[in-house]
Design an enzyme around this catalytic site. Structure first.
Site, PDB file in Angstrom:
ATOM      1  N   ASP A 109       0.855  -1.180   0.000  1.00  0.00           N
ATOM      2  CA  ASP A 109       0.000   0.000   0.000  1.00  0.00           C
ATOM      3  C   ASP A 109       0.900   1.241   0.000  1.00  0.00           C
ATOM      4  O   ASP A 109       1.875   1.280   0.737  1.00  0.00           O
ATOM      5  CB  ASP A 109      -0.847  -0.052   1.286  1.00  0.00           C
ATOM      6  N   GLU A 115      -7.472   5.734  -5.944  1.00  0.00           N
ATOM      7  CA  GLU A 115      -8.868   5.359  -6.158  1.00  0.00           C
ATOM      8  C   GLU A 115      -9.326   6.275  -7.270  1.00  0.00           C
ATOM      9  O   GLU A 115      -9.150   7.497  -7.194  1.00  0.00           O
ATOM     10  CB  GLU A 115      -9.684   5.588  -4.880  1.00  0.00           C
ATOM     11  N   THR A 127      -5.552  14.457 -13.083  1.00  0.00           N
ATOM     12  CA  THR A 127      -6.706  14.441 -13.968  1.00  0.00           C
ATOM     13  C   THR A 127      -7.193  15.858 -14.282  1.00  0.00           C
ATOM     14  O   THR A 127      -6.975  16.785 -13.482  1.00  0.00           O
ATOM     15  CB  THR A 127      -7.852  13.650 -13.283  1.00  0.00           C
ATOM     16  N   ASP A 128      -7.890  16.007 -15.391  1.00  0.00           N
ATOM     17  CA  ASP A 128      -8.490  17.306 -15.719  1.00  0.00           C
ATOM     18  C   ASP A 128      -9.666  17.630 -14.795  1.00  0.00           C
ATOM     19  O   ASP A 128     -10.120  18.772 -14.733  1.00  0.00           O
ATOM     20  CB  ASP A 128      -8.944  17.344 -17.198  1.00  0.00           C
ATOM     21  N   GLU A 129     -10.153  16.616 -14.043  1.00  0.00           N
ATOM     22  CA  GLU A 129     -11.355  16.836 -13.228  1.00  0.00           C
ATOM     23  C   GLU A 129     -11.099  17.811 -12.084  1.00  0.00           C
ATOM     24  O   GLU A 129     -12.028  18.367 -11.513  1.00  0.00           O
ATOM     25  CB  GLU A 129     -11.900  15.494 -12.706  1.00  0.00           C
ATOM     26  N   TYR A 152     -13.767  12.383  -5.534  1.00  0.00           N
ATOM     27  CA  TYR A 152     -12.592  11.938  -6.302  1.00  0.00           C
ATOM     28  C   TYR A 152     -11.742  13.128  -6.731  1.00  0.00           C
ATOM     29  O   TYR A 152     -10.542  13.191  -6.451  1.00  0.00           O
ATOM     30  CB  TYR A 152     -13.043  11.135  -7.533  1.00  0.00           C
ATOM     31  N   SER A 153     -12.377  14.107  -7.408  1.00  0.00           N
ATOM     32  CA  SER A 153     -11.566  15.203  -7.946  1.00  0.00           C
ATOM     33  C   SER A 153     -11.006  16.076  -6.821  1.00  0.00           C
ATOM     34  O   SER A 153      -9.906  16.617  -6.938  1.00  0.00           O
ATOM     35  CB  SER A 153     -12.346  16.031  -8.971  1.00  0.00           C
ATOM     36  N   LYS A 167      -7.923  14.294  -5.638  1.00  0.00           N
ATOM     37  CA  LYS A 167      -6.825  14.449  -6.607  1.00  0.00           C
ATOM     38  C   LYS A 167      -6.286  15.884  -6.545  1.00  0.00           C
ATOM     39  O   LYS A 167      -5.085  16.115  -6.625  1.00  0.00           O
ATOM     40  CB  LYS A 167      -7.294  14.109  -8.029  1.00  0.00           C
TER      41      LYS A 167
HETATM   42  P1  NAD Z   1      -7.258   2.227 -11.830  1.00  0.00           P
HETATM   43  O1  NAD Z   1      -8.339   2.366 -10.810  1.00  0.00           O
HETATM   44  O2  NAD Z   1      -7.482   1.371 -13.023  1.00  0.00           O
HETATM   45  O3  NAD Z   1      -5.925   1.668 -11.123  1.00  0.00           O
HETATM   46  C1  NAD Z   1      -5.490   2.125  -9.882  1.00  0.00           C
HETATM   47  C2  NAD Z   1      -4.385   1.184  -9.386  1.00  0.00           C
HETATM   48  O4  NAD Z   1      -3.910   1.695  -8.131  1.00  0.00           O
HETATM   49  C3  NAD Z   1      -4.853  -0.240  -9.130  1.00  0.00           C
HETATM   50  O5  NAD Z   1      -3.902  -1.149  -9.627  1.00  0.00           O
HETATM   51  C4  NAD Z   1      -4.939  -0.323  -7.613  1.00  0.00           C
HETATM   52  O6  NAD Z   1      -4.720  -1.637  -7.115  1.00  0.00           O
HETATM   53  C5  NAD Z   1      -3.855   0.634  -7.193  1.00  0.00           C
HETATM   54  N1  NAD Z   1      -4.075   1.186  -5.847  1.00  0.00           N
HETATM   55  C6  NAD Z   1      -5.225   1.733  -5.354  1.00  0.00           C
HETATM   56  N2  NAD Z   1      -5.050   2.103  -4.079  1.00  0.00           N
HETATM   57  C7  NAD Z   1      -3.764   1.799  -3.754  1.00  0.00           C
HETATM   58  C8  NAD Z   1      -2.975   1.963  -2.580  1.00  0.00           C
HETATM   59  N3  NAD Z   1      -3.493   2.508  -1.467  1.00  0.00           N
HETATM   60  N4  NAD Z   1      -1.686   1.568  -2.611  1.00  0.00           N
HETATM   61  C9  NAD Z   1      -1.155   1.005  -3.730  1.00  0.00           C
HETATM   62  N5  NAD Z   1      -1.856   0.817  -4.869  1.00  0.00           N
HETATM   63  C10 NAD Z   1      -3.150   1.212  -4.869  1.00  0.00           C
HETATM   64  O7  NAD Z   1      -6.874   3.709 -12.231  1.00  0.00           O
HETATM   65  P2  NAD Z   1      -6.430   4.315 -13.655  1.00  0.00           P
HETATM   66  O8  NAD Z   1      -7.641   4.601 -14.456  1.00  0.00           O
HETATM   67  O9  NAD Z   1      -5.363   3.460 -14.218  1.00  0.00           O
HETATM   68  O10 NAD Z   1      -5.818   5.691 -13.187  1.00  0.00           O
HETATM   69  C11 NAD Z   1      -4.434   5.816 -12.848  1.00  0.00           C
HETATM   70  C12 NAD Z   1      -4.137   7.248 -12.441  1.00  0.00           C
HETATM   71  O11 NAD Z   1      -4.439   8.125 -13.524  1.00  0.00           O
HETATM   72  C13 NAD Z   1      -4.963   7.739 -11.256  1.00  0.00           C
HETATM   73  O12 NAD Z   1      -4.128   8.524 -10.435  1.00  0.00           O
HETATM   74  C14 NAD Z   1      -6.048   8.591 -11.895  1.00  0.00           C
HETATM   75  O13 NAD Z   1      -6.460   9.618 -11.017  1.00  0.00           O
HETATM   76  C15 NAD Z   1      -5.321   9.151 -13.105  1.00  0.00           C
HETATM   77  N6  NAD Z   1      -6.165   9.474 -14.271  1.00  0.00           N
HETATM   78  C16 NAD Z   1      -7.051   8.566 -14.765  1.00  0.00           C
HETATM   79  C17 NAD Z   1      -7.798   8.877 -15.903  1.00  0.00           C
HETATM   80  C18 NAD Z   1      -8.756   7.872 -16.518  1.00  0.00           C
HETATM   81  O14 NAD Z   1      -9.482   8.225 -17.464  1.00  0.00           O
HETATM   82  N7  NAD Z   1      -8.793   6.628 -16.071  1.00  0.00           N
HETATM   83  C19 NAD Z   1      -7.666  10.125 -16.512  1.00  0.00           C
HETATM   84  C20 NAD Z   1      -6.736  11.044 -15.969  1.00  0.00           C
HETATM   85  C21 NAD Z   1      -5.992  10.699 -14.857  1.00  0.00           C
HETATM   86  P1  TYD Z   2     -16.610   7.606 -16.252  1.00  0.00           P
HETATM   87  O1  TYD Z   2     -16.115   6.596 -17.243  1.00  0.00           O
HETATM   88  O2  TYD Z   2     -17.042   7.135 -14.908  1.00  0.00           O
HETATM   89  O3  TYD Z   2     -15.463   8.711 -16.135  1.00  0.00           O
HETATM   90  P2  TYD Z   2     -15.515  10.177 -15.411  1.00  0.00           P
HETATM   91  O4  TYD Z   2     -16.660  10.249 -14.500  1.00  0.00           O
HETATM   92  O5  TYD Z   2     -14.202  10.165 -14.680  1.00  0.00           O
HETATM   93  O6  TYD Z   2     -15.561  11.176 -16.522  1.00  0.00           O
HETATM   94  O7  TYD Z   2     -17.826   8.385 -16.898  1.00  0.00           O
HETATM   95  C1  TYD Z   2     -17.699   9.071 -18.119  1.00  0.00           C
HETATM   96  C2  TYD Z   2     -18.994   9.810 -18.352  1.00  0.00           C
HETATM   97  O8  TYD Z   2     -20.046   8.847 -18.556  1.00  0.00           O
HETATM   98  C3  TYD Z   2     -19.440  10.655 -17.162  1.00  0.00           C
HETATM   99  O9  TYD Z   2     -20.033  11.867 -17.658  1.00  0.00           O
HETATM  100  C4  TYD Z   2     -20.482   9.816 -16.472  1.00  0.00           C
HETATM  101  C5  TYD Z   2     -21.098   9.006 -17.602  1.00  0.00           C
HETATM  102  N1  TYD Z   2     -21.557   7.649 -17.229  1.00  0.00           N
HETATM  103  C6  TYD Z   2     -22.848   7.249 -17.586  1.00  0.00           C
HETATM  104  O10 TYD Z   2     -23.624   8.007 -18.193  1.00  0.00           O
HETATM  105  N2  TYD Z   2     -23.245   5.986 -17.243  1.00  0.00           N
HETATM  106  C7  TYD Z   2     -22.447   5.123 -16.566  1.00  0.00           C
HETATM  107  O11 TYD Z   2     -22.894   3.977 -16.245  1.00  0.00           O
HETATM  108  C8  TYD Z   2     -21.117   5.540 -16.224  1.00  0.00           C
HETATM  109  C9  TYD Z   2     -20.189   4.633 -15.495  1.00  0.00           C
HETATM  110  C10 TYD Z   2     -20.715   6.809 -16.592  1.00  0.00           C
END
Ligand code: NAD
Ligand code: TYD
Length: 355
Positions: free
Chosen positions: A60, A85, A130-132, A156-157, A160
């Protein structure tokens, strides 16, 4: 000794980054540290686990002792910090874990790195964000630049955003060589099927409703994960410490457009008795649902020569193919925990579709 620590490397973007980095730097020593939460899966790293320079540590990021030991034993001089997360809906149902992992975990990593690096400015700590954090845009406001005010709206945002502020402070106060990237919505292989694109693909194939929050008009900017990984690599290698880089696809789409596109692809690839569009249901909106995200990635384009290379049509088609070819992976990762989450998240959402 030199080593790259990749936190969250068993997750979606982290795992894609591990593969990307080892392809480009096959001799590098890469240590993945991941707690393997519901979102982390070692199977996603199967193809790199035998790599000579690869090591996995199940831990962790809040566990300071273990993190400090990894820094020392593995000679960590670079970090790409993905562990978080990451799902907005889960942060609404249970924000505590977001505060712990995203804020306390980032603090722990920063502080261990500061002590281990002891002022060495050749090291690099890249924080993936993230952009959020910038909040929500109206339909015609200009896209987020790196100086846009922070206005996070979800747990979440907000978590972050807090971690971004810690990273900034460690630069200003301790002169730590940190870099931050703020990226838009990613899609591509190995994304956990709680996020919109994989959720819709899998629900459609199973004949389940396709839940669209509100009226489906919310807009996201979508970037293929491989393009994001190239951007992170560029910032890690050539970015200026203390700077922030926005990464985006210049590819804004409403949610309903995404869902309809997915249905149309699947109608061609896996025709059913009726079009998958018949499964679309407009359901209760997400509380605090940000209307629109858009990224101005001019800075990373100008300064580091990065630009998105994977067109959305091509990227979406290959992503759908990947899920169709990996239904067994999807089945295995949708554990009992996921099924309980799915019930909680979707059971009470009222179907507001007409007709
Ligand atoms: P994900 O949820 O798929 O993966 C997260 C990983 O982190 C998992 O492998 C999980 O086991 C690990 N993890 C969670 N809590 C932990 C802890 N306490 N200690 C060690 N490991 C832990 O996430 P993702 O979509 O791959 O996102 C990765 C990063 O990119 C995040 O920081 C997220 O905020 C950022 N991000 C994601 C997106 C997107 O569209 N998915 C966009 C922009 C930024
Ligand atoms: P998501 O993939 O959860 O990413 P984020 O919330 O980080 O942008 O969702 C993308 C968009 O889709 C968001 O506007 C929420 C919407 N959404 C739905 O309409 N239905 C769903 O079941 C989910 C998971 C997301």
């Amino acid at each position: 000794m030199s080593g790259l620590l990749i936190t969250g490397g068993a997750g979606f973007i982290g795992g894609n980054f591990v593969r990307h980095w080892l392809r480009e730097h096959p001799r590098d020593h890469v240590v993945v540290l991941d707690a393997l939460t519901y979102a982390g899966n070692l199977e996603s790293l199967d193809d790199v686990r035998d790599h000579a320079g690869f090591r996995f540590v199940h831990a962790d990021i809040c566990d300071r002792e273990t993190v400090a030991r990894v820094f020392e034993e593995e000679g960590i001089d670079r970090v790409t910090h993905f562990a978080a997360e990451s799902h907005v809906d889960r942060s609404i149902l249970g924000p505590a874990e977001f505060v712990r992992t995203n804020i306390e975990g980032t603090f722990t990593l920063l502080d261990v790195a500061r002590q281990a690096w002891d002022g060495d400015r050749n090291c690099r700590f890249l924080h993936v964000s993230t952009d959020e954090v910038y909040g929500s845009l109206t339909a015609d406001e200009p896209a987020f630049t790196e100086t846009h005010p922070y206005r996070p709206n979800s747990p979440y945002s907000a978590s972050k955003a807090s971690s971004d502020h810690l990273v900034r402070a460690w630069f200003e106060t301790y002169d730590m060589p940190v870099l931050t990237t703020n990226c838009s919505n990613n899609y591509g292989p190995f994304q956990f099927p709680e996020k919109l694109i994989p959720l819709v693909i899998l629900n459609a194939l199973e004949g389940k409703p396709l839940p669209v929050y509100g009226d489906g008009s919310n807009v996201r900017d979508w970037l293929h994960v491989e393009d994001h990984c190239r951007g992170i690599a560029a910032v890690l290698e050539r970015g200026t410490p203390g700077e922030v880089y926005n990464i985006g696809g210049d590819n804004e789409r409403s949610n309903i457009e995404i869902v309809q596109l997915l249905c149309d692809h699947l109608d061609r690839l896996r025709p059913a008795e009726q079009s998958y569009r018949e499964l679309i249901r407009f359901v209760t909106d997400r509380p605090g649902h940000d209307f629109r995200y858009a990224i101005d990635s001019g800075k990373i384009q100008r300064e580091l020569g990065w630009r998105p290379e994977i067109g959305f049509d091509e990227g979406l088609a290959s992503t759908i193919d990947w899920y169709l070819d990996h239904l067994d992976w999807c089945e295995r990762i949708r554990s009992g925990e996921y099924r309980r989450y799915y019930e909680r998240q979707y059971a009470d959402r009222v179907d507001k579709s007409t007709g």
